[in-house]
Design a protein around this motif. Structure first.
Motif, PDB file in Angstrom:
ATOM      1  N   TYR A 312      -8.845   2.471   7.772  1.00 50.36           N
ATOM      2  CA  TYR A 312      -7.329   2.378   8.036  1.00 50.36           C
ATOM      3  C   TYR A 312      -6.715   1.249   7.099  1.00 50.36           C
ATOM      4  O   TYR A 312      -5.614   1.179   6.703  1.00 50.36           O
ATOM      5  CB  TYR A 312      -7.049   2.186   9.457  1.00 50.36           C
ATOM      6  N   ILE A 313      -7.637   0.089   6.588  1.00 52.27           N
ATOM      7  CA  ILE A 313      -7.071  -0.759   5.722  1.00 52.27           C
ATOM      8  C   ILE A 313      -7.077  -0.298   4.607  1.00 52.27           C
ATOM      9  O   ILE A 313      -6.138  -0.562   3.610  1.00 52.27           O
ATOM     10  CB  ILE A 313      -7.984  -2.132   5.837  1.00 52.27           C
ATOM     11  N   ILE A 314      -8.011   0.388   4.035  1.00 54.85           N
ATOM     12  CA  ILE A 314      -7.986   1.037   2.772  1.00 54.85           C
ATOM     13  C   ILE A 314      -6.944   2.052   2.493  1.00 54.85           C
ATOM     14  O   ILE A 314      -6.202   2.091   1.394  1.00 54.85           O
ATOM     15  CB  ILE A 314      -9.407   1.679   2.346  1.00 54.85           C
ATOM     16  N   GLU A 315      -6.593   2.849   3.650  1.00 51.09           N
ATOM     17  CA  GLU A 315      -5.431   3.681   3.575  1.00 51.09           C
ATOM     18  C   GLU A 315      -3.981   2.913   3.493  1.00 51.09           C
ATOM     19  O   GLU A 315      -3.301   3.303   2.934  1.00 51.09           O
ATOM     20  CB  GLU A 315      -5.477   4.465   4.989  1.00 51.09           C
ATOM     21  N   TYR A 316      -4.082   1.747   4.108  1.00 51.22           N
ATOM     22  CA  TYR A 316      -2.890   0.940   4.101  1.00 51.22           C
ATOM     23  C   TYR A 316      -2.669   0.602   2.574  1.00 51.22           C
ATOM     24  O   TYR A 316      -1.519   0.717   2.104  1.00 51.22           O
ATOM     25  CB  TYR A 316      -2.947   0.147   5.285  1.00 51.22           C
ATOM     26  N   LEU A 317      -3.629  -0.111   2.118  1.00 45.02           N
ATOM     27  CA  LEU A 317      -3.645  -0.701   0.640  1.00 45.02           C
ATOM     28  C   LEU A 317      -3.311   0.631  -0.291  1.00 45.02           C
ATOM     29  O   LEU A 317      -2.387   0.482  -1.106  1.00 45.02           O
ATOM     30  CB  LEU A 317      -4.806  -1.083   0.354  1.00 45.02           C
ATOM     31  N   LEU A 318      -3.853   1.635   0.067  1.00 44.01           N
ATOM     32  CA  LEU A 318      -3.661   2.581  -1.098  1.00 44.01           C
ATOM     33  C   LEU A 318      -1.872   3.104  -0.724  1.00 44.01           C
ATOM     34  O   LEU A 318      -1.304   3.496  -1.873  1.00 44.01           O
ATOM     35  CB  LEU A 318      -4.483   3.882  -1.075  1.00 44.01           C
ATOM     36  N   LYS A 319      -1.696   3.421   0.335  1.00 46.09           N
ATOM     37  CA  LYS A 319      -0.176   3.766   0.644  1.00 46.09           C
ATOM     38  C   LYS A 319       0.753   2.628   0.227  1.00 46.09           C
ATOM     39  O   LYS A 319       1.652   3.160  -0.484  1.00 46.09           O
ATOM     40  CB  LYS A 319       0.089   3.853   2.162  1.00 46.09           C
ATOM     41  N   LEU A 320       0.357   1.329   0.202  1.00 44.79           N
ATOM     42  CA  LEU A 320       1.168   0.376  -0.384  1.00 44.79           C
ATOM     43  C   LEU A 320       1.157   0.384  -1.864  1.00 44.79           C
ATOM     44  O   LEU A 320       2.410   0.139  -2.480  1.00 44.79           O
ATOM     45  CB  LEU A 320       0.421  -0.843   0.044  1.00 44.79           C
ATOM     46  N   LYS A 321       0.358   0.914  -2.433  1.00 42.58           N
ATOM     47  CA  LYS A 321       0.555   1.109  -3.825  1.00 42.58           C
ATOM     48  C   LYS A 321       1.065   2.160  -4.413  1.00 42.58           C
ATOM     49  O   LYS A 321       1.738   2.126  -5.437  1.00 42.58           O
ATOM     50  CB  LYS A 321      -1.181   1.048  -4.554  1.00 42.58           C
ATOM     51  N   HIS A 322       0.706   3.324  -3.711  1.00 39.26           N
ATOM     52  CA  HIS A 322       1.119   4.586  -4.343  1.00 39.26           C
ATOM     53  C   HIS A 322       2.114   5.561  -3.286  1.00 39.26           C
ATOM     54  O   HIS A 322       2.720   6.466  -3.852  1.00 39.26           O
ATOM     55  CB  HIS A 322      -0.173   5.670  -4.477  1.00 39.26           C
ATOM     56  N   GLY A 323       2.470   4.947  -2.226  1.00 33.97           N
ATOM     57  CA  GLY A 323       3.125   5.809  -1.534  1.00 33.97           C
ATOM     58  C   GLY A 323       2.170   6.854  -0.578  1.00 33.97           C
ATOM     59  O   GLY A 323       1.158   7.085  -0.965  1.00 33.97           O
ATOM     60  N   ASN A 324       2.767   7.675   0.535  1.00 33.48           N
ATOM     61  CA  ASN A 324       2.044   8.460   1.603  1.00 33.48           C
ATOM     62  C   ASN A 324       1.169   9.490   0.522  1.00 33.48           C
ATOM     63  O   ASN A 324       0.121   9.661   1.026  1.00 33.48           O
ATOM     64  CB  ASN A 324       2.952   8.889   2.500  1.00 33.48           C
ATOM     65  N   ASN A 325       2.110  10.328   0.049  1.00 32.35           N
ATOM     66  CA  ASN A 325       1.430  11.454  -0.453  1.00 32.35           C
ATOM     67  C   ASN A 325       0.290  11.185  -1.554  1.00 32.35           C
ATOM     68  O   ASN A 325      -0.719  11.855  -1.506  1.00 32.35           O
ATOM     69  CB  ASN A 325       2.488  12.357  -1.091  1.00 32.35           C
TER      70      ASN A 325
END
Length: 453
Positions: A312-325
């Motif tokens: 979930y932390i990796i998911e958050y960091l990727l969403k922070l960088k790229h957005g949800n989709n």
């Protein structure tokens, strides 16, 4: 060789004696020349008196410098300015910490064999309420004597204590100094500027540093409640290291990327994020997140994916960088298979010729996806499968929602057949993984202790 140990002290009457005793122990194991510079940073308790008494009774060459309170960075800089010209290496300590008695013996031997190195680290251990090895001790597992940050970017360094620095690196008016405007992470900024200039640093495997940390002085009770822990950290800490990397190498080296993201990930930890949400008003949260979005433009996906932390932390960091989709596509492509140990069967019910199993997957590394399947396999074929009933526990980290993958519930019903052995299969439809997670008989199933859980 000669060494200079610099220690800033402020109101340390309850802890300074153990620090002084560990320094005294060094004199009993060797005749190596060293000085101790204690910068008394405006202490108002009995700290100065304790230090002066120690000086009168000990063989340690102790230089006491008393100054008005200005913070640890200023105290360290003052210490650097009065280091003896003859000193070959500088070593930093905190006033409540200890070092092993073989510290300088090992350093002498190491630098005689590796005289081209200007930096070297020792192992660190937490003492007090958090007694355990420091996580960065993993660097010592391969028994290497030196680290090249361009070859091993994951072998990062955050702290200045426990580090030998060749005096020549800090000589002169233009030499690097601690940033006195920072009251958090100034040591990480300082040491990593040096590391980037040197590229290589050494590892001393035998001596160790005891870092005393208790509940009252933990990060939860101190740094996380300071404004400097948020946007100023990004601006003066993370982004400054990025600027230095670009200046030296022409790009942001993976070492700095990994160091930044490894440290930034703490913002996604629920206990720290809750503090941040209370500490920062809406405007400050917005400013922090805008600066975070800018920061992650310099971070490659690879550095996020290799963190080895909760998904979930990796998911958050990727969403922070790229957005949800975009983040969802990256996660689906890179998420590892679920571990066998993640399976837990919580309830088994028998109704005539049918068995119903209720269970869950508790995984730190894997988040169930909406099209994942769970089913039972036996020698006559595959029993009816089931979707997962939930994708995990929803967590809010600042303005983004992620899923804690430790709560993935399933229920599956299948007929009792003549087959003796059954297997629980997890099917990652998107990536094509099929994992056999448990092998059992009906008799085993009625005795949950025999099934992997």
């Amino acid at each position: 060789m000669k060494y200079s140990i610099i220690i800033p002290v402020f109101n340390s009457e309850n802890t300074i004696e153990r620090c002084l005793k560990s320094l005294d122990n060094i004199t009993t194991t060797s005749n190596i020349s060293f000085e101790v510079i204690m910068v008394n940073d405006g202490s108002t308790d009995a700290t100065l008196s304790i230090i002066e008494n120690f000086k009168n009774q000990s063989n340690v060459n102790l230089n006491i410098k008393s100054v008005d309170n200005g913070g640890p960075s200023r105290a360290r800089n003052i210490g650097i300015s009065i280091v003896s010209e003859e000193a070959d290496f500088i070593f930093f300590m905190d006033a409540d910490d200890e070092v092993s008695s073989d510290l300088l013996l090992e350093a002498d031997e190491f630098f005689e064999k590796n005289n081209d190195l200007n930096l070297a680290m020792i192992k660190a251990y937490y003492d007090g309420d958090f007694e355990r090895p420091h996580r960065l001790n993993q660097r010592f597992d391969d028994y290497e004597s030196r680290i090249d940050i361009l070859q091993s970017p994951e072998k990062i360094q955050y702290y200045t204590w426990g580090v030998f620095i060749r005096h020549d690196l800090l000589k002169g008016e233009e030499a690097l100094r601690f940033n006195e405007s920072m009251d958090f992470w100034e040591d990480a900024l300082f040491i990593n500027q040096l590391i980037m200039k040197e590229v290589q640093y050494g590892l001393l495997h035998n001596p160790y540093y005891l870092y005393h940390r208790d509940q009252d002085s933990s990060l939860i009770k101190t740094a996380w409640y300071k404004q400097s822990r948020y946007t100023p950290l990004i601006e003066s800490g993370y982004l400054e290291l990025i600027r230095v990397s670009e200046s030296i190498f022409g790009y942001v080296i993976p070492y700095i990327q990994f160091l930044v993201v490894y440290h930034y990930k703490l913002f996604a930890f629920q206990r720290f994020n809750k503090i941040a949400m209370k500490k920062l008003n809406k405007n400050k949260q917005r400013k922090f997140l805008n600066k975070s979005h800018y920061l992650f433009k310099f971070i490659d996906d690879e550095q996020i994916l290799k963190l080895g932390t909760k998904w979930y932390i990796i998911e958050y960091l990727l969403k922070l960088k790229h957005g949800n989709n975009v983040a969802k596509k990256i996660i689906r492509k890179n998420r590892p298979p679920i571990e066998e140990e993640a399976l837990s069967i919580n309830e088994v019910m028998r109704n005539g010729r049918y068995i119903t199993i209720k269970g869950e997957f508790k995984s730190e590394r894997y988040s169930i996806k909406e099209d994942d399947e769970i089913y039972i396999k036996h020698r006559k074929g595959i029993a009816q499968g089931s979707k997962f009933e939930s994708e995990g526990k929803a967590l809010k980290v600042f303005d983004l929602y992620v899923y804690d993958s430790r709560y993935n519930v399933f229920t599956i019903t299948f007929p009792i057949t003549l087959a003796y052995h059954y297997a629980i299969i997890h099917h990652d439809v998107y990536n094509g993984y099929k994992n056999e997670l448990a092998l059992f008989s009906i008799k085993d199933l009625m005795n949950l202790s025999k099934i992997h859980s």
